[in-house]
Motif scaffolding. Structure first.
Motif, short mmCIF file in Angstrom:
data_model
loop_
_atom_site.label_atom_id
_atom_site.label_comp_id
_atom_site.label_asym_id
_atom_site.label_seq_id
_atom_site.Cartn_x
_atom_site.Cartn_y
_atom_site.Cartn_z
N UNK A 100 0.83 -1.20 0.00
CA UNK A 100 0.00 0.00 0.00
C UNK A 100 0.87 1.26 0.00
N UNK A 101 1.91 1.27 0.80
CA UNK A 101 2.82 2.42 0.85
C UNK A 101 3.49 2.64 -0.51
N UNK A 102 3.96 1.57 -1.13
CA UNK A 102 4.61 1.68 -2.44
C UNK A 102 3.64 2.17 -3.51
N UNK A 103 2.40 1.73 -3.45
CA UNK A 103 1.39 2.19 -4.41
C UNK A 103 1.18 3.70 -4.28
N UNK A 104 1.08 4.17 -3.07
CA UNK A 104 0.88 5.60 -2.84
C UNK A 104 2.09 6.41 -3.29
N UNK A 105 3.28 5.93 -2.99
CA UNK A 105 4.49 6.63 -3.41
C UNK A 105 4.62 6.65 -4.94
N UNK A 106 4.25 5.55 -5.58
CA UNK A 106 4.27 5.49 -7.05
C UNK A 106 3.31 6.52 -7.63
N UNK A 107 2.11 6.59 -7.09
CA UNK A 107 1.12 7.55 -7.58
C UNK A 107 1.59 8.99 -7.33
N UNK A 108 2.17 9.21 -6.17
CA UNK A 108 2.69 10.54 -5.83
C UNK A 108 3.77 10.96 -6.83
N UNK A 109 4.73 10.09 -7.08
CA UNK A 109 5.87 10.46 -7.94
C UNK A 109 5.53 10.47 -9.42
N UNK A 110 4.59 9.62 -9.84
CA UNK A 110 4.30 9.52 -11.27
C UNK A 110 3.11 10.37 -11.72
N UNK A 111 2.22 10.71 -10.80
CA UNK A 111 1.00 11.41 -11.20
C UNK A 111 0.87 12.79 -10.54
N UNK A 112 1.05 12.87 -9.25
CA UNK A 112 0.80 14.13 -8.54
C UNK A 112 1.95 15.13 -8.73
N UNK A 113 3.16 14.73 -8.35
CA UNK A 113 4.29 15.67 -8.38
C UNK A 113 4.64 16.18 -9.77
N UNK A 114 4.54 15.38 -10.82
CA UNK A 114 4.83 15.94 -12.15
C UNK A 114 3.92 17.12 -12.51
N UNK A 115 2.72 17.14 -11.98
CA UNK A 115 1.79 18.24 -12.22
C UNK A 115 2.05 19.44 -11.32
N UNK A 116 3.00 19.31 -10.42
CA UNK A 116 3.32 20.39 -9.47
C UNK A 116 4.73 20.90 -9.68
N UNK A 117 5.23 20.79 -10.90
CA UNK A 117 6.58 21.25 -11.18
C UNK A 117 6.58 22.74 -11.49
N UNK A 118 7.71 23.41 -11.20
CA UNK A 118 7.79 24.86 -11.46
C UNK A 118 7.73 25.17 -12.95
#
Length: 118
Positions: A100-118
């Protein structure tokens, strides 16, 4: 724990921010459908079983590793899409075999953070 550069929802750019999963919840739903064909009372029409899962999680972040190591209180990463503190997704087969932790981290790094780049 993940280190990344991102721009927070208020527009502040952070280099080397440290992210840590705050909480996560996985709900699994299984539904079955069965219908007897009333023309002959022996045939099952459209038997179907569906399984779906939804994951909801929230994330802490610190502006850098030093802030975390020095005991600074973390921020909670806001979801700009709905102004909540939670992120929700339905994992596909690329998440199979991950905790579960790895799934959340994968989603964070591949989906959420790329959309929050400067």
């Amino acid at each position: 724990m993940i280190t990344a550069t991102f721009t927070d929802p208020q527009g502040t750019n952070h280099t080397d921010a440290v992210f840590h999963l705050r909480q996560a919840n996985r709900n699994k739903n299984e539904s079955e459908y069965y219908a007897l064909d009333t023309t002959d009372f022996t045939t099952v029409t459209n038997p179907d079983t569906k399984v779906s899962a939804n994951i909801s999680f929230s994330v802490y972040y610190w502006v850098n590793a030093a802030a975390k190591e020095n005991g600074a209180a973390p921020y909670i990463l806001a979801n700009s899409a709905d102004m909540s503190m939670d992120f929700n997704f339905v994992p596909d087969e690329t998440y199979d075999g991950l905790s579960l932790e790895q799934k959340c981290e994968k989603y964070l790094t591949e989906t959420i953070l790329p959309g929050m780049q400067p």
